[in-house]
Design an enzyme around this catalytic site. Structure first.
Site: not given
Ligand code: MV4
Length: 508
Positions: A235, A292
């Site tokens: 992240h 932000r």
């Molecule tokens: C998700 C996803 C896959 N499927 N939701 C990561 C932090 C939070 N902002 C939401 N995130 C994610 N939500 C669903 N239903 C995968 C992620 C995620 C991710 C998203 C954006 C950028 C990097 C990421 C790394 C791991 C997981």
């Protein structure tokens, strides 16, 4: 009318806001910790106000101290930068209650988008596609189990109060559900003091694409296109670019419209970002709103020509947006590498220490946002971002070449940085072809860092210098140009020093 701004932040973003103030004829004042007394933003500002000791909770996170500093220094507005108090609605409210302008969204809009479950509900109502899932905090596992049976595994359990991936748990079968639920709840409770969780269908092979928006006090809102932010590790974004290879002009228009729906639904004002996951078929799903200015805002500035901090200050002053949607379309390509005081050769562990010497890159298409000065101490009190290196090109290939050139010019002695990691990344075929999703860096990390892990300082440096030389040659050949000459002893010493974080002999 804003005449004097208190910048309640540090490092590169404080410098960035000082510069916008200067360009607007506004007086910048920097509120800082005792550790940052001699920092670049304080030196560039008209005045510095000490908030307290180095730990952020005693300085940059002390709301009362920040408001008092603004009043005492005769400021009429506060810019919070990113991190620290930037997305804290109580702070935004306290600033306004003190008769000051908060350069950011209204507290109510921050609250509306701050709770993930509430934001999903709001967006669904506004017609923004959300990831299939539950729209309520589930009191028990039964509702989640029922959803999983309906939607099919795998699912993802998320903290309702969360963000940044904390409290997230992938569940691939019904047998895993109850234990995962217990873990997610206790992690959410620990991180946010709230054990509310909900479930979504797990999206795989997706990209993180976000839309920059800005809205004024007259109901006008404009989107500035997308940023591709899939290249991240735990992240932590490492590289961002604008535009995204995955976004066509038509998809840009549609995602821009969705982002503007999100903005209108939450009563948003000022600059903000609407994050989406983009699946392989090009379907966007709303993820969250960042209330932000973001670290990666400069890639948008480079392809749109808009000064986002200036625009923030203008709309906060009550002026209408000075540009219209029809005037915005991305020109060329911009890439940002986040230069961190971390050692990519050993799991990105933090590398505090003193900067003994510094050489910043420059030249056509290069921008460096940093507060680094030779002699600065990089401490563990604050985050590891020490510089943002940006390259612009007429097309993506030119941007990548300029980024490689700039990375090789960049020299930071005294600590290790992520520069060698970026050199390796910029040379990758998958990166060049745009073949990556949000899991690519994690998947590829062992390979990306294997050369850096080869041995002690000198062995590592030699291996990387050889690799750099190899790609330089191949690049020259592919272009039909003359083969690159062998590195001069000076250049070779510089490259080795860059990899080891040591000062080259007789240099600087
Ligand atoms: C998700 C996803 C896959 N499927 N939701 C990561 C932090 C939070 N902002 C939401 N995130 C994610 N939500 C669903 N239903 C995968 C992620 C995620 C991710 C998203 C954006 C950028 C990097 C990421 C790394 C791991 C997981």
């Amino acid at each position: 009318m804003i005449r004097r701004i208190l910048i309640a932040n540090r490092g590169e973003i404080a410098v960035r806001v000082v510069r916008a103030c200067r360009d607007l004829g506004i007086s910048p004042v920097v509120a800082h910790s005792e550790a940052d007394r001699d920092s670049l933003p304080v030196r560039l500002a008209d005045a510095g106000v000490t908030l307290g000791p180095a730990p952020a909770r005693s300085s940059y996170l002390d709301q009362q101290a920040v408001v008092a500093a603004a009043k005492a220094s005769g400021c009429d507005a506060v810019h919070p930068g990113y991190g620290f108090l930037s997305e804290n609605p109580e702070f935004a409210q306290a600033v306004v209650a003190a008769g000051l302008v908060f350069i950011g969204p209204p507290a109510a809009a921050m609250r509306a988008v701050g709770d993930k479950v509430e934001a999903r509900r709001l967006m669904a109502k506004a017609g923004v596609p959300i990831i299939p899932g539950l729209e309520e905090r589930s009191a028990d596992g039964a509702a989640i189990a029922a959803f999983a049976r309906r939607a099919g595994y795998p699912i993802l359990i998320k903290a309702a109060a969360g963000g940044g991936g904390k409290g997230m748990r992938v569940v691939r079968s019904e047998a895993e559900l109850q234990p995962a639920l217990r873990l997610a709840r206790s992690e959410a409770k620990g991180a946010f003091g709230d054990d509310g969780v909900y479930a979504e269908k797990l999206l795989e092979g997706v990209r993180h694409v976000e839309i920059q928006v800005i809205a004024d006090a007259f109901g006008q809102a404009v989107h500035l296109g997308e940023r591709e932010c899939s290249l991240q590790r735990r992240h932590q974004k490492l590289v961002e670019e604008a535009p995204s290879l995955a976004v066509t002009p038509d998809l840009r228009r549609r995602m821009g419209e969705l982002a503007l729906l999100a903005v209108r639904a939450s009563g948003y004002r000022n600059a903000g970002t609407v994050e989406f996951l983009l699946d392989r078929e090009g379907n966007p799903y709303f993820m969250e709103v960042n209330a932000r200015l973001q670290v990666e805002h400069p890639v948008t500035e480079l392809v749109t020509g808009i000064d986002l901090v200036r625009a923030q200050i203008e709309v906060a002053s009550g002026r209408p947006l000075s540009f219209r949607q029809e005037e915005i379309s991305p020109c060329g390509w911009a890439i940002e590498c986040r230069i961190l005081a971390e050692d990519p050769a050993s799991g990105f562990h933090p590398c505090p220490g003193r900067i003994t010497a510094l050489r910043l890159p420059a030249g056509p298409g290069v921008r460096v946002d940093t507060a680094l000065q030779a002699g600065d101490e990089i401490s563990l009190h604050y985050d590891a971002l020490i510089a943002k290196l940006l390259a612009w090109g007429r097309d993506r290939d030119e941007a990548i070449r300029r980024m490689r050139r700039a990375l090789l010019e960049f020299q930071v002695a005294g600590i290790r940085t992520t520069i060698p990691f970026h050199v390796e990344l910029m040379g990758r075929e998958d990166f060049a072809a745009g073949r990556f999703d949000i899991a690519w860096v994690d998947r590829t990390l062992p390979d990306l860092t294997s050369k850096l892990e080869a041995g002690g300082d000198d062995a590592v440096a030699a291996a990387v210098a050889a690799a750099l030389f190899a790609w330089e040659r191949s690049g020259a050949d592919a272009d039909g140009a003359r083969p690159a000459p062998a590195l001069s002893p000076w250049a070779a010493a510089g490259r080795r020093a860059q990899m080891s974080g040591r000062l080259p002999k007789g240099w600087a």
